[in-house]
Design a protein around this motif. Structure first.
Motif, PDB file in Angstrom:
ATOM      1  N   ALA A   1       0.112  -0.379   4.256  1.00  0.00           N
ATOM      2  CA  ALA A   1      -1.232  -0.074   4.751  1.00  0.00           C
ATOM      3  C   ALA A   1      -1.735   1.339   4.466  1.00  0.00           C
ATOM      4  N   ILE A   2      -1.706   1.732   3.175  1.00  0.00           N
ATOM      5  CA  ILE A   2      -2.461   2.924   2.756  1.00  0.00           C
ATOM      6  C   ILE A   2      -3.498   2.427   1.742  1.00  0.00           C
ATOM      7  N   GLU A   3      -4.528   1.795   2.269  1.00  0.00           N
ATOM      8  CA  GLU A   3      -5.545   1.163   1.425  1.00  0.00           C
ATOM      9  C   GLU A   3      -6.721   2.088   1.157  1.00  0.00           C
ATOM     10  N   ARG A   4      -7.052   2.937   2.119  1.00  0.00           N
ATOM     11  CA  ARG A   4      -8.124   3.923   1.949  1.00  0.00           C
ATOM     12  C   ARG A   4      -7.532   5.308   2.215  1.00  0.00           C
ATOM     13  N   PRO A   5      -6.860   5.874   1.223  1.00  0.00           N
ATOM     14  CA  PRO A   5      -6.096   7.106   1.454  1.00  0.00           C
ATOM     15  C   PRO A   5      -6.985   8.305   1.780  1.00  0.00           C
ATOM     16  N   ASP A   6      -6.513   9.133   2.728  1.00  0.00           N
ATOM     17  CA  ASP A   6      -7.175  10.384   3.063  1.00  0.00           C
ATOM     18  C   ASP A   6      -6.630  11.541   2.248  1.00  0.00           C
ATOM     19  N   SER A   7      -5.527  11.303   1.538  1.00  0.00           N
ATOM     20  CA  SER A   7      -4.864  12.366   0.796  1.00  0.00           C
ATOM     21  C   SER A   7      -4.068  11.752  -0.346  1.00  0.00           C
TER      22      SER A   7
ATOM     23  N   ASP B   1       8.739  14.817   0.567  1.00  0.00           N
ATOM     24  CA  ASP B   1       7.352  14.820   0.092  1.00  0.00           C
ATOM     25  C   ASP B   1       7.127  13.630  -0.818  1.00  0.00           C
ATOM     26  N   LEU B   2       5.919  13.072  -0.746  1.00  0.00           N
ATOM     27  CA  LEU B   2       5.549  11.932  -1.573  1.00  0.00           C
ATOM     28  C   LEU B   2       4.207  12.195  -2.250  1.00  0.00           C
ATOM     29  N   THR B   3       4.017  11.569  -3.405  1.00  0.00           N
ATOM     30  CA  THR B   3       2.721  11.577  -4.074  1.00  0.00           C
ATOM     31  C   THR B   3       2.245  10.144  -4.244  1.00  0.00           C
ATOM     32  N   LEU B   4       1.000   9.900  -3.871  1.00  0.00           N
ATOM     33  CA  LEU B   4       0.433   8.556  -3.958  1.00  0.00           C
ATOM     34  C   LEU B   4       0.182   8.175  -5.411  1.00  0.00           C
ATOM     35  N   GLN B   5       0.712   7.024  -5.815  1.00  0.00           N
ATOM     36  CA  GLN B   5       0.486   6.516  -7.154  1.00  0.00           C
ATOM     37  C   GLN B   5      -0.571   5.423  -7.172  1.00  0.00           C
ATOM     38  N   GLU B   6      -0.498   4.537  -6.186  1.00  0.00           N
ATOM     39  CA  GLU B   6      -1.419   3.403  -6.128  1.00  0.00           C
ATOM     40  C   GLU B   6      -1.642   3.003  -4.670  1.00  0.00           C
ATOM     41  N   PRO B   7      -2.898   3.084  -4.173  1.00  0.00           N
ATOM     42  CA  PRO B   7      -3.148   2.646  -2.802  1.00  0.00           C
ATOM     43  C   PRO B   7      -3.032   1.129  -2.686  1.00  0.00           C
ATOM     44  N   GLY B   8      -2.892   0.657  -1.451  1.00  0.00           N
ATOM     45  CA  GLY B   8      -2.813  -0.775  -1.221  1.00  0.00           C
ATOM     46  C   GLY B   8      -1.966  -1.091  -0.007  1.00  0.00           C
ATOM     47  N   ASP B   9      -1.641  -2.369   0.128  1.00  0.00           N
ATOM     48  CA  ASP B   9      -0.763  -2.811   1.207  1.00  0.00           C
ATOM     49  C   ASP B   9       0.236  -3.811   0.620  1.00  0.00           C
ATOM     50  N   PRO B  10       1.356  -3.346   0.045  1.00  0.00           N
ATOM     51  CA  PRO B  10       1.840  -1.966   0.177  1.00  0.00           C
ATOM     52  C   PRO B  10       1.265  -1.021  -0.884  1.00  0.00           C
ATOM     53  N   ALA B  11       1.267   0.272  -0.546  1.00  0.00           N
ATOM     54  CA  ALA B  11       0.921   1.314  -1.502  1.00  0.00           C
ATOM     55  C   ALA B  11       2.186   1.780  -2.217  1.00  0.00           C
TER      56      ALA B  11
ATOM     57  N   PRO C   1      -0.054  11.750   6.073  1.00  0.00           N
ATOM     58  CA  PRO C   1      -0.695  12.561   5.026  1.00  0.00           C
ATOM     59  C   PRO C   1      -0.534  14.045   5.300  1.00  0.00           C
ATOM     60  N   ILE C   2      -0.489  14.817   4.225  1.00  0.00           N
ATOM     61  CA  ILE C   2      -0.504  16.270   4.336  1.00  0.00           C
ATOM     62  C   ILE C   2      -1.925  16.711   4.050  1.00  0.00           C
TER      63      ILE C   2
ATOM     64  N   LEU D   1       4.079  15.753  17.646  1.00  0.00           N
ATOM     65  CA  LEU D   1       3.072  14.706  17.773  1.00  0.00           C
ATOM     66  C   LEU D   1       2.983  14.208  19.203  1.00  0.00           C
ATOM     67  N   GLY D   2       1.923  13.434  19.475  1.00  0.00           N
ATOM     68  CA  GLY D   2       1.768  12.799  20.771  1.00  0.00           C
ATOM     69  C   GLY D   2       2.600  11.536  20.880  1.00  0.00           C
ATOM     70  N   GLU D   3       2.634  10.977  22.062  1.00  0.00           N
ATOM     71  CA  GLU D   3       3.418   9.766  22.305  1.00  0.00           C
ATOM     72  C   GLU D   3       2.928   8.623  21.428  1.00  0.00           C
ATOM     73  N   ASN D   4       3.852   7.942  20.767  1.00  0.00           N
ATOM     74  CA  ASN D   4       3.592   6.790  19.898  1.00  0.00           C
ATOM     75  C   ASN D   4       2.794   7.130  18.639  1.00  0.00           C
ATOM     76  N   GLU D   5       2.456   8.400  18.418  1.00  0.00           N
ATOM     77  CA  GLU D   5       1.684   8.749  17.230  1.00  0.00           C
ATOM     78  C   GLU D   5       2.470   8.458  15.958  1.00  0.00           C
ATOM     79  N   LEU D   6       3.756   8.774  15.958  1.00  0.00           N
ATOM     80  CA  LEU D   6       4.570   8.515  14.770  1.00  0.00           C
ATOM     81  C   LEU D   6       4.780   7.022  14.569  1.00  0.00           C
ATOM     82  N   ASN D   7       4.965   6.276  15.652  1.00  0.00           N
ATOM     83  CA  ASN D   7       5.216   4.840  15.547  1.00  0.00           C
ATOM     84  C   ASN D   7       4.009   4.063  15.039  1.00  0.00           C
ATOM     85  N   GLN D   8       2.818   4.681  15.090  1.00  0.00           N
ATOM     86  CA  GLN D   8       1.608   4.020  14.609  1.00  0.00           C
ATOM     87  C   GLN D   8       1.298   4.385  13.157  1.00  0.00           C
ATOM     88  N   ALA D   9       2.122   5.239  12.561  1.00  0.00           N
ATOM     89  CA  ALA D   9       1.891   5.678  11.189  1.00  0.00           C
ATOM     90  C   ALA D   9       2.398   4.638  10.193  1.00  0.00           C
TER      91      ALA D   9
END
Length: 372
Positions: free
Chosen positions: A190-196, A226-236, A255-256, A159-167
């Motif tokens: 903060a996984i409120e609008r999941p991409d995956s 590995d994780l599977t999303l059950q419920e989006p939200g903050d927290p998800a 996300p994968i 990853l790029g600089e600070n990319e992981l720290n912003q996840a």
């Protein structure tokens, strides 16, 4: 996991004048014939006939009999000969026992179907007997053992600089656990609008640097689970489906994506002149050898692509010269050819590569370059 991989390794048979003009360098001890055995790879087989296994597509291209070298099976025999000064290969598939038209069970195999077999077993009364269709269960040989790189095709990441720290990160673990494992639930900020619907847990890994300038080329993210999303939200809410190690609060989540890796390349040299170094080795290996995965300090921005092959040179050591008239004189020993690698996962400024050949010990900081 949404990440999909196609390990077809189709050999391109496109010939042009430039390709045909390339001199095929034969292995001085090549056999006249070789019968494929279980566990062989195309790379293994090519090395028996050629000094540089990367020239395998060239040798295939001269031989119309071998339509697709990927469809070679254990038990098949490859024959070598010279015709008008050019190397030739001929091919004999595994022999199957012939079935008498008048006795024994009728077995219809793939060769019978392709050749349009017309004679079949008859009963004592002269009636046509039913046939059993036989399909080959053996798998065609692969370019390389798929398992050698499978786990590195999507994980870890650079990853790029600070990319992981912003996840997003794990803020807590359900059930008052301090450490989570398979089947446990975790809460992620903060996984409120999941991409995956599938995610992976990462932890900060090594900083990848140019060995000469110390310039930062990327930041390695170590895969944890590995994780599977059950419920989006903050927290998800996410569930751990597979864990490689302990999962803790503060670990980052990415996300994968629905990404597909096409490894349909036989190793070819890059068009550009590449000169770089091995800067790391994956999977905790200390001694680098055949089928180990290494990190090199060149990537997409340098012109590298999936399937590019590079030569490996062991760096010559600096030796003291006690016989020199110059006090404390040293001599730089020459670099020595050590093997070959194939790039299978290039990032912007670094790449993951598989060591295909190892003729001597290989180390971090050894050189890599476009084959001469």
């Amino acid at each position: 996991m949404a990440f999909r991989t196609i390990l077809s390794f189709i050999v391109p048979l496109v010939c042009c004048s430039a390709v045909l003009a390339e001199e095929i360098r034969l292995n001085p001890s090549h056999p006249d014939r070789y019968t494929v055995v279980e566990g062989d790879t195309l790379w293994d087989i090519s090395g028996k006939f050629l000094k540089n296994p990367g020239q395998w597509p060239l040798l295939w291209s001269y031989n119309s009999q071998i339509k697709n070298p990927h469809l070679i099976y254990p038990g098949d025999t490859v024959y070598f000969s010279m015709v008008n000064g050019q190397p030739r290969l001929s091919f004999s598939p595994t022999e199957t026992a012939a079935v008498s038209p008048s006795s024994g069970p009728c077995v219809l195999n793939e060769a019978d179907i392709q050749n349009g077999r017309t004679s079949f077993a008859l009963s004592p009364e002269g009636k046509l007997q039913p046939c059993i269709r036989e399909s080959a269960t053996a798998k065609a040989v692969q370019l390389i053992p798929a398992g050698a790189i499978q786990k590195f095709l999507s994980l870890p990441r650079v990853l790029g600089e600070n990319e992981l720290n912003q996840a997003p990160y794990i803020v807590d673990i359900a059930g008052e656990h301090l450490i989570a494992g398979n089947g446990d639930k975790v809460y992620v900020r903060a996984i409120e609008r999941p991409d995956s619907l599938t995610y992976a847990v990462y932890r900060e890994g090594d900083i990848l640097r140019n060995p000469t300038t110390q310039e930062v080329l990327g930041h390695e993210a170590k895969y944890i689970a590995d994780l599977t999303l059950q419920e989006p939200g903050d927290p998800a809410t996410l569930t751990i489906t597979q864990a490689k190690g302990e999962i803790r609060a503060g670990d980052r989540v990415l996300p994968i994506g629905e990404e597909e890796v096409m490894l349909n390349y036989f190793p070819v040299p890059p068009e550009e002149s590449i000169k770089g170094s091995i800067i790391g080795v994956l999977d905790g290996v200390t001694q680098i050898g055949r089928y180990n995965v290494v990190v090199i300090d060149k990537g997409i921005s340098d012109g590298l692509k999936t399937g590019h092959e590079l030569d490996i040179y062991q760096r010559g050591k600096v030796a003291s010269d006690p016989y020199s008239p110059v006090k404390n004189d040293t001599v730089q020993m020459p670099d020595e050819y050590a093997g070959k690698l194939m790039v299978f996962r290039p990032f912007n400024r670094v790449s993951y590569a598989l060591v295909m050949q190892a003729q001597r010990n290989i180390h971090v900081l050894d050189k890599v370059q476009t084959p001469e």
